[in-house]
Motif scaffolding. Sequence first.
Motif, PDB file in Angstrom:
ATOM      1  N   ILE A 112       0.860  -1.192   0.000  1.00 62.60           N
ATOM      2  CA  ILE A 112       0.000   0.000   0.000  1.00 62.60           C
ATOM      3  C   ILE A 112       0.889   1.232   0.000  1.00 62.60           C
ATOM      4  O   ILE A 112       1.903   1.279   0.702  1.00 62.60           O
ATOM      5  N   GLY A 113       0.497   2.243  -0.772  1.00 65.53           N
ATOM      6  CA  GLY A 113       1.207   3.525  -0.777  1.00 65.53           C
ATOM      7  C   GLY A 113       2.154   3.609  -1.950  1.00 65.53           C
ATOM      8  O   GLY A 113       1.996   2.938  -2.958  1.00 65.53           O
ATOM      9  N   GLY A 114       3.169   4.445  -1.801  1.00 65.30           N
ATOM     10  CA  GLY A 114       4.089   4.728  -2.908  1.00 65.30           C
ATOM     11  C   GLY A 114       3.765   6.092  -3.492  1.00 65.30           C
ATOM     12  O   GLY A 114       2.826   6.767  -3.044  1.00 65.30           O
ATOM     13  N   ALA A 156      -7.232  18.303  -2.547  1.00 68.10           N
ATOM     14  CA  ALA A 156      -6.898  16.898  -2.301  1.00 68.10           C
ATOM     15  C   ALA A 156      -6.558  16.184  -3.601  1.00 68.10           C
ATOM     16  O   ALA A 156      -7.059  16.537  -4.671  1.00 68.10           O
ATOM     17  N   TYR A 157      -5.700  15.173  -3.485  1.00 75.47           N
ATOM     18  CA  TYR A 157      -5.440  14.302  -4.637  1.00 75.47           C
ATOM     19  C   TYR A 157      -6.727  13.589  -5.057  1.00 75.47           C
ATOM     20  O   TYR A 157      -6.892  13.248  -6.224  1.00 75.47           O
ATOM     21  N   PRO A 211      -5.684   2.071 -17.883  1.00 74.64           N
ATOM     22  CA  PRO A 211      -5.886   2.166 -16.429  1.00 74.64           C
ATOM     23  C   PRO A 211      -5.173   3.390 -15.843  1.00 74.64           C
ATOM     24  O   PRO A 211      -3.979   3.592 -16.067  1.00 74.64           O
ATOM     25  N   TYR A 212      -5.917   4.200 -15.110  1.00 79.01           N
ATOM     26  CA  TYR A 212      -5.411   5.472 -14.566  1.00 79.01           C
ATOM     27  C   TYR A 212      -4.811   5.215 -13.196  1.00 79.01           C
ATOM     28  O   TYR A 212      -5.453   4.618 -12.334  1.00 79.01           O
ATOM     29  N   ARG A 213      -3.578   5.651 -12.997  1.00 82.73           N
ATOM     30  CA  ARG A 213      -3.018   5.585 -11.641  1.00 82.73           C
ATOM     31  C   ARG A 213      -2.559   6.976 -11.217  1.00 82.73           C
ATOM     32  O   ARG A 213      -2.311   7.846 -12.049  1.00 82.73           O
ATOM     33  N   MET A 214      -2.460   7.163  -9.918  1.00 78.24           N
ATOM     34  CA  MET A 214      -2.112   8.488  -9.425  1.00 78.24           C
ATOM     35  C   MET A 214      -0.602   8.683  -9.414  1.00 78.24           C
ATOM     36  O   MET A 214       0.143   7.759  -9.125  1.00 78.24           O
ATOM     37  N   PHE A 215      -0.175   9.900  -9.738  1.00 78.30           N
ATOM     38  CA  PHE A 215       1.211  10.346  -9.604  1.00 78.30           C
ATOM     39  C   PHE A 215       1.181  11.746  -9.026  1.00 78.30           C
ATOM     40  O   PHE A 215       0.217  12.478  -9.269  1.00 78.30           O
TER      41      PHE A 215
END
Length: 621
Positions: free
Chosen positions: A51-53, A408-409, A425-429
């Motif tokens: 989890i996280g990163g 907020a993110y 697929p969308y991932r957060m950066f």
Amino acid sequence: MDYPTRFDVIVIGGGHAGTEAALASARMGCQTLLLTHNIETLGQMSCNPAIGGIGKSHLVKEIDALGGAMALATDKGGIQFRVLNSRKGPAVRATRAQADRILYKAAIRTILENQENLTIFQQAADDLIMDGDKAAGVVTSSGIRFHSATVVLTAGTFLGGVIHIGLETQSGGRAGDPPSITLANRLREMPFRVGRLKTGTPPRIDAKSVDFSKMEAQPGDSPTPVMSFMGSLDDHPEQICCYITHTNERTHDIIRSGLDRSPMYTGVIEGVGPRYCPSIEDKIHRFSDKDSHQVFIEPEGLTTHELYPNGISTSLPFDIQLELVRSIRGMENAHIMRPGYAIEYDFFNPQDLKHTLETKFVPNLYFAGQINGTTGYEEAGAQGLLAGLNAGLRAQGKDAWYPRRDEAYIGVMVDDLITHGTSEPYRMFTSRAEYRLILREDNADLRLTEKGRELGLVDDLRWAAFSAKKEQIEQETSRLSGTWIQPKTEQAAAVEAKTGQPMTREYNLLDLLKRPELEYDDLASLKGEPVDNPQVADQVQIQVKYAGYISRQQDDIEKLRRHEDTELPTDLDYDSIEGMSKEIRQKLSESRPETLAAASRISGVTPAAVSLLLIHLKKRA
Ligand code: FAD
């Protein structure tokens, strides 16, 4: 039947989105039903137990700041914690934890089972109950009809799920779980735009068959970080090491030799995969000049020998998987416990959603998680919380709420999704956020907990801890600004030794802290007592050191807020705007944004183009 069949909110799916959605609505006091295929898989990590990163920890901490479960469960299940980018600025620092998947799941289940107002029921949802055009409940696979004011759908990779290993395919929601076919077909009858995406996972390895002495050990950080604002080191189980090894030329040759039986390279898989988490065959293809890729060997838990080799996700046939694994240093005799595979599933175009994650076509129906085209537990959890919250607010007859991009993110992610949609697929950066210095992981509580309390998401315990922390930050800041160091004293000598510059006049500690060579720990105990809470010390230091940049970003936000109020006429002739490039004119004509701020968020629309637009509007007025 003497079983409750009327609820305020029904959540379908007990993955990361569903659990946060159900908990959020129940915390707000809504009678909530969590309906899921299998209670044993509540909070299950389908892929990597971590989890996280980067970017993702920001979401985890925002979920936490709003009273959610993910960070708390990570502290209970985390077996290796690190802060990534620790030498870079605070905006991009990110906490990451390797989790024991059994402990993580157990922690989520404990939180769920102890949540007031929450009923958990194991059964597949096959259909929605409609009241005219509105969602009004759910019909289960055995025909039970549960009624509700709102429904949140979080079916993950299960809708129309198809698993691929080599050219073999089978239906499945993930390995070992059934897909959701009836519901998928039902949803395809509705006006949503449906697409197919894919994701994959590596084969799992038995640690007993691995030679760790040939790999590089990667211990966790010391001091060990915690994930939750409410967490402590006492929550953590035993901490263990991860390892690093690499693929090599031989591995790459083996992979190439199997491409003619790869579902991705023979056109069997049509769905687009995650760009930032590609399969190993994809990496070999895309980066053909590289002769080696890192493989992180991550334990799946304290009570299992299973290992997750992060970096070799694959859907190649099993014989190729075995050969490729055994070509990697330290894994020459590796035993595969589970084969890697890819999965294709239905997702809905998120442009058909509102900022609250309510669908535009079916009022009272909310979508969250992987079904909105995202990938990752954190992205799913954050959407789940937002959808559960808004489903609860609707059920209570209250106004909706969602965070803006500068708050907020979660706000960045939802705005990105509904404005631009996604084809992969969308991932957060962190790079997705324009106000990174304000949206740090360390201040997620200061940004959101007060709002969370107002919305009924934050319990008394968290509120008391937050209020005490906030007060301590204020007190410590004022102590530092009121504590003066005179020249030619012992304290001045300590400062001079650190900075290499003579102190010719008096300074207060807050001013000294602004200097790049001086840290909180160098100064706080020079005179008086420093705070013993590292979170408070950290916060004071960041706020002081970055004050200039932070206030500049705040000015930008103010400017943008004014743009939010500047409406763009629907009949605006973009072709008549002087000086604007043809490409930007085209983009604006196609999307017809409602406000100047929305125009500025369209990819490719530059700040210069926004200024031209503003000038054009003024001329028109
Ligand atoms: P899920 O965690 O999938 O949960 C969905 C839940 O809904 C399940 O509990 C399911 O049983 C339940 N459900 C579904 N339909 C129904 C129904 N009709 N009735 C009742 N219950 C239902 N993420 C990454 O970030 N990186 C990766 O590399 C990665 N690889 C992956 C590889 C694989 C093979 C899989 C399966 C997933 C991978 N993921 C990866 C994605 C990650 O698992 C998801 O992002 C995350 O789990 C999404 O959470 P969710 O809550 O949306 O859905």
